[in-house]
Scaffold this motif. Structure first.
Motif, PDB file in Angstrom:
ATOM      1  N   ALA A  26      -3.079  -8.305  -5.414  1.00 27.12           N
ATOM      2  CA  ALA A  26      -2.167  -9.450  -5.502  1.00 27.12           C
ATOM      3  C   ALA A  26      -0.847  -9.030  -6.143  1.00 27.12           C
ATOM      4  O   ALA A  26       0.235  -9.455  -5.724  1.00 27.12           O
ATOM      5  CB  ALA A  26      -2.818 -10.578  -6.296  1.00 27.12           C
ATOM      6  N   ARG A  27      -0.937  -8.162  -7.126  1.00 28.01           N
ATOM      7  CA  ARG A  27       0.272  -7.686  -7.801  1.00 28.01           C
ATOM      8  C   ARG A  27       1.097  -6.791  -6.879  1.00 28.01           C
ATOM      9  O   ARG A  27       2.331  -6.882  -6.823  1.00 28.01           O
ATOM     10  CB  ARG A  27      -0.135  -6.931  -9.070  1.00 28.01           C
ATOM     11  N   TYR A  28       0.431  -5.922  -6.168  1.00 24.42           N
ATOM     12  CA  TYR A  28       1.096  -5.025  -5.218  1.00 24.42           C
ATOM     13  C   TYR A  28       1.832  -5.825  -4.145  1.00 24.42           C
ATOM     14  O   TYR A  28       2.999  -5.536  -3.825  1.00 24.42           O
ATOM     15  CB  TYR A  28       0.051  -4.112  -4.590  1.00 24.42           C
ATOM     16  N   GLU A  29       1.159  -6.825  -3.614  1.00 24.12           N
ATOM     17  CA  GLU A  29       1.767  -7.629  -2.549  1.00 24.12           C
ATOM     18  C   GLU A  29       2.924  -8.470  -3.068  1.00 24.12           C
ATOM     19  O   GLU A  29       3.848  -8.802  -2.316  1.00 24.12           O
ATOM     20  CB  GLU A  29       0.704  -8.515  -1.903  1.00 24.12           C
ATOM     21  N   GLU A  75     -12.624   3.715  -4.930  1.00 22.32           N
ATOM     22  CA  GLU A  75     -13.789   3.734  -4.036  1.00 22.32           C
ATOM     23  C   GLU A  75     -13.942   2.402  -3.319  1.00 22.32           C
ATOM     24  O   GLU A  75     -14.205   2.346  -2.110  1.00 22.32           O
ATOM     25  CB  GLU A  75     -15.047   4.058  -4.836  1.00 22.32           C
ATOM     26  N   GLN A  76     -13.766   1.298  -4.068  1.00 26.03           N
ATOM     27  CA  GLN A  76     -13.861  -0.019  -3.445  1.00 26.03           C
ATOM     28  C   GLN A  76     -12.736  -0.232  -2.435  1.00 26.03           C
ATOM     29  O   GLN A  76     -12.941  -0.827  -1.370  1.00 26.03           O
ATOM     30  CB  GLN A  76     -13.804  -1.106  -4.515  1.00 26.03           C
ATOM     31  N   ALA A  77     -11.537   0.264  -2.740  1.00 24.56           N
ATOM     32  CA  ALA A  77     -10.409   0.126  -1.812  1.00 24.56           C
ATOM     33  C   ALA A  77     -10.693   0.841  -0.495  1.00 24.56           C
ATOM     34  O   ALA A  77     -10.346   0.334   0.587  1.00 24.56           O
ATOM     35  CB  ALA A  77      -9.140   0.683  -2.463  1.00 24.56           C
ATOM     36  N   VAL A  78     -11.329   2.015  -0.568  1.00 21.01           N
ATOM     37  CA  VAL A  78     -11.693   2.741   0.653  1.00 21.01           C
ATOM     38  C   VAL A  78     -12.754   1.973   1.425  1.00 21.01           C
ATOM     39  O   VAL A  78     -12.676   1.836   2.662  1.00 21.01           O
ATOM     40  CB  VAL A  78     -12.179   4.159   0.298  1.00 21.01           C
ATOM     41  N   GLY A 115     -11.272  -0.667   3.341  1.00 22.21           N
ATOM     42  CA  GLY A 115     -10.300  -0.236   4.338  1.00 22.21           C
ATOM     43  C   GLY A 115      -8.864  -0.594   3.995  1.00 22.21           C
ATOM     44  O   GLY A 115      -8.047  -0.821   4.895  1.00 22.21           O
ATOM     45  N   LEU A 116      -8.541  -0.632   2.715  1.00 28.73           N
ATOM     46  CA  LEU A 116      -7.180  -0.984   2.304  1.00 28.73           C
ATOM     47  C   LEU A 116      -6.238   0.200   2.522  1.00 28.73           C
ATOM     48  O   LEU A 116      -6.637   1.358   2.447  1.00 28.73           O
ATOM     49  CB  LEU A 116      -7.176  -1.414   0.838  1.00 28.73           C
ATOM     50  N   GLU A 117      -4.981  -0.093   2.771  1.00 28.05           N
ATOM     51  CA  GLU A 117      -4.019   0.907   3.226  1.00 28.05           C
ATOM     52  C   GLU A 117      -3.790   2.006   2.180  1.00 28.05           C
ATOM     53  O   GLU A 117      -3.890   1.784   0.970  1.00 28.05           O
ATOM     54  CB  GLU A 117      -2.696   0.233   3.576  1.00 28.05           C
ATOM     55  N   GLU A 118      -3.448   3.170   2.703  1.00 26.06           N
ATOM     56  CA  GLU A 118      -3.232   4.328   1.842  1.00 26.06           C
ATOM     57  C   GLU A 118      -2.075   4.112   0.879  1.00 26.06           C
ATOM     58  O   GLU A 118      -2.125   4.566  -0.271  1.00 26.06           O
ATOM     59  CB  GLU A 118      -2.979   5.569   2.696  1.00 26.06           C
ATOM     60  N   ALA A 119      -1.021   3.425   1.330  1.00 25.04           N
ATOM     61  CA  ALA A 119       0.133   3.189   0.457  1.00 25.04           C
ATOM     62  C   ALA A 119      -0.279   2.406  -0.790  1.00 25.04           C
ATOM     63  O   ALA A 119       0.196   2.674  -1.897  1.00 25.04           O
ATOM     64  CB  ALA A 119       1.225   2.441   1.218  1.00 25.04           C
ATOM     65  N   PHE A 120      -1.165   1.439  -0.614  1.00 18.81           N
ATOM     66  CA  PHE A 120      -1.654   0.671  -1.755  1.00 18.81           C
ATOM     67  C   PHE A 120      -2.504   1.535  -2.659  1.00 18.81           C
ATOM     68  O   PHE A 120      -2.392   1.479  -3.897  1.00 18.81           O
ATOM     69  CB  PHE A 120      -2.444  -0.549  -1.262  1.00 18.81           C
TER      70      PHE A 120
END
Length: 303
Positions: free
Chosen positions: A76-79, A106-109, A112-117
């Motif tokens: 949410a902060r990133y977005e 690990e959870q982001a992978v 499937g969250l984007e590499e930039a994030f």
């Protein structure tokens, strides 16, 4: 107890402005996470909370595990485009900042969250390794039902990593807070002396019917035994490896004698075998190697 004298002071904590319950106010939690005013995120979910839940989904509001909750907050902060934040885990595990970052990535992978994030998580957020040396006996109420909780605080230790500046941390100027490039020595000192003494008392005092740490320290026989164990067998193994182990052992005895704490040995006894292996066996083996003999007090605890 400080230098053998009782200290009885009251400090009013008036810094809590509001409390949000994740299970019913998750959107409000995410709004706070995305706020430009947010500077630090603290956690204290215990060792058991540092794990992923296989059933967590990105659409959950909130997900079950702490790392997944934290990931959603940081997403949410990133977005919102408001920049990174400093995360200060207070769980009592070595390299806790590194561990929490690893779980979040690990959870982001898995989601499937984007590499930039994912790169933003590693590079724009700061993950601090900490050690909070505090004794809080018994169960206590959760906010918002606030309760007075007697504690025995030894200190808080933070490692900022390369290029970190002490003034960037909250409470860095507090006398109980130490900012250091490496907290491993403080971790070793605490585990071997304070935690080791706790576990040794379970083995020595609990079978005698002694119920609390303070009672054990005040008992003429057990108290004398504990002081010998600390200063004759544990501290000598740590000399030259950690900062002032003798002083820390003396402070530990003061903290154990705190007249306001009722720290039950039965609570410390949970997971006793694992604690013996982590807190006392390395000292036993290192003592044998360093001095070439069996430690008179420590060795019998393993027979």
């Amino acid at each position: 107890m400080v230098d053998g004298s009782v200290v009885d002071e009251v400090a009013l904590v008036d810094s809590i402005r509001s409390v949000l319950v994740a299970s019913s106010q998750w959107q409000e939690v995410l709004s706070v996470a995305a706020s430009p005013d947010l500077k630090w995120i603290f956690s204290n979910v215990t060792e058991a909370g540092l794990a992923l839940e296989s059933g967590d989904r990105l659409s959950d509001a909130p997900p079950a595990s702490f790392p997944a909750k934290l990931l959603q907050c940081l997403q949410a902060r990133y977005e919102a485009g408001v920049g990174g934040v400093t995360i200060l885990p207070c769980e009592l595990v070595p390299a806790n900042g590194k561990i929490v970052l690893g779980l979040v990535l690990e959870q982001a992978v898995l989601w499937g969250l984007e590499e930039a994030f994912r790169n933003w998580l590693s590079q724009e957020c700061r993950w601090v390794n900490t050690l909070v040396d505090r004794i809080v006996p018994g169960k206590h109420s959760r906010i918002p039902c606030l309760k007075v909780i007697p504690t025995a605080l030894g200190g808080a230790f933070c490692s900022l990593g390369d290029g970190g500046k002490a003034e960037e941390l909250p409470l860095a100027s507090h006398p109980a807070v130490v900012v250091t490039p490496d907290i491993s020595g403080y971790q070793l000192r605490k585990v071997r002396i304070l935690n080791g003494a706790h576990t040794a008392l379970v083995a020595r005092a609990l079978p005698l019917g002694i119920k609390t740490v303070r009672e054990a320290v005040e008992d003429p026989e057990v108290g004398a035994w504990l002081r010998r164990l600390l200063f004759e067998e544990i501290v000598p193994v740590l000399e030259g490896r950690v900062e002032n182990p003798t002083l820390f052992a003396k402070q530990t005895l003061d903290r154990f004698a705190n007249p306001f704490l009722e720290h039950q040995l039965s609570d410390i006894a949970k997971g006793h075998e694992g604690k013996m292996a982590l807190r006392l066996r390395p000292t036993l083996e290192e003592s044998r190697t360093k001095f070439g003999r069996e430690p008179e007090l420590l060795a019998p605890l393993f027979t």
